[in-house]
Structure formats: C-alpha cells, structure tokens
Design a protein around this motif. Sequence first.
Motif, PDB file in Angstrom:
ATOM      1  N   ALA A 273      17.129-102.399  20.075  1.00 55.91           N
ATOM      2  CA  ALA A 273      15.825-103.058  20.208  1.00 55.91           C
ATOM      3  C   ALA A 273      15.870-104.521  19.796  1.00 55.91           C
ATOM      4  O   ALA A 273      15.260-105.382  20.449  1.00 55.91           O
ATOM      5  N   TYR A 274      16.588-104.834  18.677  1.00 56.57           N
ATOM      6  CA  TYR A 274      16.625-106.200  18.172  1.00 56.57           C
ATOM      7  C   TYR A 274      18.021-106.813  18.287  1.00 56.57           C
ATOM      8  O   TYR A 274      18.319-107.823  17.642  1.00 56.57           O
ATOM      9  N   ALA A 275      18.895-106.197  19.086  1.00 57.70           N
ATOM     10  CA  ALA A 275      20.261-106.707  19.201  1.00 57.70           C
ATOM     11  C   ALA A 275      20.350-107.918  20.120  1.00 57.70           C
ATOM     12  O   ALA A 275      21.331-108.653  20.085  1.00 57.70           O
ATOM     13  N   ARG A 276      19.341-108.127  20.949  1.00 58.56           N
ATOM     14  CA  ARG A 276      19.320-109.275  21.848  1.00 58.56           C
ATOM     15  C   ARG A 276      17.878-109.723  22.048  1.00 58.56           C
ATOM     16  O   ARG A 276      16.946-109.005  21.698  1.00 58.56           O
ATOM     17  N   ALA A 277      17.726-110.913  22.581  1.00 62.40           N
ATOM     18  CA  ALA A 277      16.387-111.439  22.855  1.00 62.40           C
ATOM     19  C   ALA A 277      15.977-111.022  24.259  1.00 62.40           C
ATOM     20  O   ALA A 277      16.471-111.550  25.256  1.00 62.40           O
ATOM     21  N   TRP A 278      15.071-110.038  24.349  1.00 61.85           N
ATOM     22  CA  TRP A 278      14.630-109.537  25.643  1.00 61.85           C
ATOM     23  C   TRP A 278      13.617-110.499  26.264  1.00 61.85           C
ATOM     24  O   TRP A 278      12.791-111.100  25.570  1.00 61.85           O
ATOM     25  N   THR A 279      13.660-110.601  27.594  1.00 60.62           N
ATOM     26  CA  THR A 279      12.725-111.501  28.276  1.00 60.62           C
ATOM     27  C   THR A 279      11.455-110.794  28.711  1.00 60.62           C
ATOM     28  O   THR A 279      10.479-111.449  29.082  1.00 60.62           O
ATOM     29  N   SER A 280      11.439-109.453  28.667  1.00 61.98           N
ATOM     30  CA  SER A 280      10.233-108.712  28.997  1.00 61.98           C
ATOM     31  C   SER A 280      10.348-107.305  28.436  1.00 61.98           C
ATOM     32  O   SER A 280      11.452-106.800  28.175  1.00 61.98           O
TER      33      SER A 280
END
Length: 315
Positions: A273-280
């Motif tokens: 969930a917080y391992a990458r910066a999601w765009t949506s």
Amino acid sequence: MHSNARTTVHARRLIVTRHRAGWPAARIAEQLGISRATVHKWLGRYRREGETGLADRSSRPHHSPRRIPTQVEDRIVELRRRVRRGPVHLAGLLGLPASTIGRVLRRRGEPALAATDPITGTPVRRRHSGIRYERPDPGDLLHVDVKKLGRVPDGGGWRLHGRVERARGRGNGYDYLHVAVDDHTRLAYVEALPDERDPTCAGFLHRAVAWFRDHGVRVLRVLTDNAKVYRHGTNWIAVCVAPGIRRRFTKPGCPWTNGKAERFNRTLQTEFAYARAWTSNTDRLTALPGWVHDYNTHRAHSALSCQPPITRLTA
C-alpha cells in the motif's frame, strides 16, 4: 572456554608439556601468568585423569544446602502456569522473594510472559529456537481482520506531491481490506470492499472459505476481534453455522491474539500500500490481487524457513 577459567585447554596442555620437558612449576607459572598452585592443580588432574582432566568443568557447587525444596519449585511453576503473572505478583501469593521465583522459573525453562499467548498460556515463540506456535493443520484456524486504507486521490496523494499539499486526499474515504490468513500455512485471501457491515463481512467470509476449499483447505475455526458484526451479526453467524465453522474471539484490548492477521496487515502496508506513490486509487486496487498472489506463491516467509506459504500445502 569456561567463563571463570584462568587458562584455556591449550594452556593446560602447555603446562603438562613444559613440565615433562623439565621446567620447574615456578617458571611455568611465571611464563603463563598464573600461580604455582594452578600449575600443580592441572598437573595433578592430568596424572589422575589423563587428557580428559584438562577439559573445562562446571563451577556449580556439588551441594546447595540453601536451595529451596523441589516441592516448592513445583508449586511456583504450577502457580505461574495457572495465573500467568510475573515473579513480583507470585512473590505476594507465595511469600517468597521475587528474585528466588525468577531463578526457579528460568531454571525450569518457563517461557517469558511476552513469549506466551495471554489467553491460553501457550508458547507463541521459544527462546533461541525460532519455533513459533501454530496450529498443526491447514484450516484449523483462520485469522480474519479488516484494514482501513485511505483512498488515493486522482493524480496521486502527498507521497507523490509532498506534504505541502496538505489538503490532497482528504475526504476521499477509505477502502476496507478484508483479510483472512490461515494459521498453519500463512496463506492469505484479501478483498477490498466498501465497508465492514454485517452483509459485507459475511459475503467476504463465504468467498474466503470457498477460496481455501479450492486450495484443499477446510476451514474449521475463525478468529476475529470483538467487533459487533462478528459477535452479533446475523449474516456473519449464518455463514459460520452453515459449514460448521466455530467462532473464536480475541481477548479485549489484546490485538496480538490475532497476531498473524495483524502482522500480515503490516506487511501489506509496507510492501504494497505504501511501498510506492500511486497515481490513483484504481491503480492500487488493480494491483492488489497480483501482490497477494506473489505473497502466497513467491515471497519468502521468515516463519516458514524462508519459503512462500503455498509450500505448506505441497510439502
């Protein structure tokens, strides 16, 4: 090497070798930085016992006249297992010093309270062994929990744009990740649902049980927290009763009782969930099934000898 020894086994052999070569005891002691009495002690042991006499020995006394009787030690251990409290509390019940009780518990190999289940007293992890408590067979116990995740705003949240945009993402609501983890195999089944109401939770459990059944696992028990939906939800109870699933609940205020689900939730947060910066939010939900599949079939699990959970079904 023995913690109280002034010499090593090699030094003791050197004492014998030099004595055979004609060295006087005083010179041997001076060269090795020990007393002449120590030199004579090891020479005497070698004459009586040979090479084995040079090995380390325990410094424990042969007799302990002030040691408490075995019957009292048995009573301490029995009371510890029954009330599951520390030495200070047991000292008040037994009228013995807490330090004495602590020594007895360590000598008898009783696990620390932090290493036991607070409800049953069953060891959860054993010191120096890496062995963790778990049910013996797949399906014996299914840990169920719900993890709330704030939805990602379109275009990405503060992890993508920085904390200066403090309002970004507020008011988007939550995704409710319903999680089911098998106690023995650590196989996980996850669904992202819009809420945690009774019909939603019951539907999730029904699909989770079917998913485990497709993998050859029959669920016998379900462990949850004490939320109202799990305690009194009519749909939830019906889903449990129909296939004969027994319900179990954690001790109030003790979330670690449902530790395998809690630990999975933390892994899900840090590695997905917080391992990458999601765009949506759509991107994140689309990627969730793939991550869960990788967790079950490829990711090494420290509690499973660095093997993925699926190997517990094929072993």
